[in-house]
Design an enzyme around this catalytic site. Structure first.
Site, PDB file in Angstrom:
ATOM      1  N   ASN A 112       0.859  -1.187   0.000  1.00  0.00           N
ATOM      2  CA  ASN A 112       0.000   0.000   0.000  1.00  0.00           C
ATOM      3  C   ASN A 112       0.891   1.232   0.000  1.00  0.00           C
ATOM      4  O   ASN A 112       2.016   1.194   0.491  1.00  0.00           O
ATOM      5  CB  ASN A 112      -0.895   0.005   1.248  1.00  0.00           C
ATOM      6  N   HIS A 114       0.984   5.343   1.117  1.00  0.00           N
ATOM      7  CA  HIS A 114       0.264   6.295   1.954  1.00  0.00           C
ATOM      8  C   HIS A 114       1.000   7.638   1.944  1.00  0.00           C
ATOM      9  O   HIS A 114       2.230   7.673   2.073  1.00  0.00           O
ATOM     10  CB  HIS A 114       0.146   5.764   3.385  1.00  0.00           C
ATOM     11  N   SER A 141       4.993   6.769   2.331  1.00  0.00           N
ATOM     12  CA  SER A 141       5.451   5.455   2.777  1.00  0.00           C
ATOM     13  C   SER A 141       4.843   4.374   1.898  1.00  0.00           C
ATOM     14  O   SER A 141       3.646   4.414   1.605  1.00  0.00           O
ATOM     15  CB  SER A 141       4.980   5.179   4.220  1.00  0.00           C
ATOM     16  N   ASP A 150      -3.231   1.436   7.483  1.00  0.00           N
ATOM     17  CA  ASP A 150      -1.889   1.954   7.161  1.00  0.00           C
ATOM     18  C   ASP A 150      -0.863   1.604   8.246  1.00  0.00           C
ATOM     19  O   ASP A 150       0.012   2.415   8.567  1.00  0.00           O
ATOM     20  CB  ASP A 150      -1.935   3.484   6.939  1.00  0.00           C
TER      21      ASP A 150
HETATM   22  C1  GAR Z   1      -2.404   8.800  -3.043  1.00  0.00           C
HETATM   23  O1  GAR Z   1      -1.926  10.015  -2.526  1.00  0.00           O
HETATM   24  C2  GAR Z   1      -2.220   7.691  -2.036  1.00  0.00           C
HETATM   25  O2  GAR Z   1      -1.041   7.801  -1.301  1.00  0.00           O
HETATM   26  C3  GAR Z   1      -3.435   7.881  -1.166  1.00  0.00           C
HETATM   27  O3  GAR Z   1      -4.479   8.168  -2.059  1.00  0.00           O
HETATM   28  C4  GAR Z   1      -3.928   8.827  -3.187  1.00  0.00           C
HETATM   29  C5  GAR Z   1      -4.379   8.103  -4.438  1.00  0.00           C
HETATM   30  O4  GAR Z   1      -3.969   8.810  -5.566  1.00  0.00           O
HETATM   31  N1  GAR Z   1      -3.718   6.716  -0.358  1.00  0.00           N
HETATM   32  C6  GAR Z   1      -4.128   6.766   0.891  1.00  0.00           C
HETATM   33  O5  GAR Z   1      -4.390   7.801   1.472  1.00  0.00           O
HETATM   34  C7  GAR Z   1      -4.269   5.417   1.577  1.00  0.00           C
HETATM   35  N2  GAR Z   1      -4.474   5.565   2.964  1.00  0.00           N
HETATM   36  P1  GAR Z   1      -3.937   8.104  -6.972  1.00  0.00           P
HETATM   37  O6  GAR Z   1      -5.314   7.448  -7.171  1.00  0.00           O
HETATM   38  O7  GAR Z   1      -3.708   9.225  -7.936  1.00  0.00           O
HETATM   39  O8  GAR Z   1      -2.830   7.091  -6.959  1.00  0.00           O
END
Ligand code: GAR
Length: 223
Positions: A112, A114, A141, A150
């Site tokens: 994952n 984050h 991370s 997470d």
């Molecule tokens: C990213 O910033 C990712 O790190 C976050 O959602 C976004 C997805 O963007 N994930 C979380 O917050 C998980 N807890 P994307 O769809 O453009 O990859």
């Protein structure tokens, strides 16, 4: 030796899919020994699905509304992952917590990403909460998923500065740039068989090149 066959990735998404795009680009450019074989979304019109289709990658929408039990939803996802013989599951903006059933099926084979320096600011709106808290540094991370939010063992982190004039958007964009770099990097370490999980810690074995260089007297200051 590294495996000659490419690692098969199943990517789970819910939204715009910029991390998915970074993984696809790295794969197509030959920067990672891995290929995305299936993209699964829990949101019907997630833009990530369109990105995958543009690259002729198979997609699936698994509708959570069809299942009263989380386990049944996850079983439907797992059935697809198994059909595609996925080696590594990558959550890329997939906004669901996986149950122990799913985690145990793919233990240490689910990553994952984050947008914070875990264990700080897990969960939603990580960038906004970091900013509001007043931290001077945040980051991103990549970690193996476990049953928590997470909370799993951390593979790679990058520290990103927070500036006085940052907004949630500018900070998120700065962090995202690094997300796109470390996710493919973590996948490549997995593909090279270099990641070893011991309890909460993830150790990265030296690459063959690093071992060769060391025999010749080279010293890696910061491997
Ligand atoms: C990213 O910033 C990712 O790190 C976050 O959602 C976004 C997805 O963007 N994930 C979380 O917050 C998980 N807890 P994307 O769809 O453009 O990859």
């Amino acid at each position: 030796m590294y495996p000659s066959r490419k690692v098969k990735l199943g990517v789970l998404v819910s939204g715009r899919g910029s991390n998915l795009q970074a993984i696809i680009d790295a794969s197509e450019a030959g920067r990672i020994d891995a290929e995305v074989v299936i993209v699964i979304s829990d949101v019907a019109d997630a833009y990530a699905l369109e990105r995958a289709r543009k690259h002729k990658i198979d997609t699936a929408f698994v509708d959570p509304e069809l299942y009263t039990m989380q386990k049944d939803f996850e079983k439907a996802v797992i059935d697809i992952l198994e059909k595609y013989e996925v080696d590594l599951v990558c959550m890329a903006g997939f906004m669901r917590i996986l149950s122990p059933y799913f985690i145990n099926t793919y233990r240490n084979r689910i990553m994952n990403i984050h947008p914070a320096l875990l264990p700080s600011f897990p969960g939603l709106h990580a960038q906004k909460r970091a900013l509001n808290h007043g931290v001077k540094f945040s980051g991103c991370s990549v970690h193996f998923a476990d049953e928590g939010t997470d909370t799993g063992p951390i593979i790679i982190q990058v520290v990103v500065p927070v500036f006085d004039d940052d907004t949630e958007e500018t900070l998120a964009a700065r962090i995202l740039n690094y997300e796109h770099q470390i996710y493919p990097r973590a996948i490549q370490l997995f593909a090279e068989g270099r990641l070893e999980v011991r309890g909460r810690r993830v150790f990265c074995k030296k690459s063959e090149k690093e071992r060769r260089d060391e025999k010749e007297g080279w010293v890696y200051i910061n491997p």
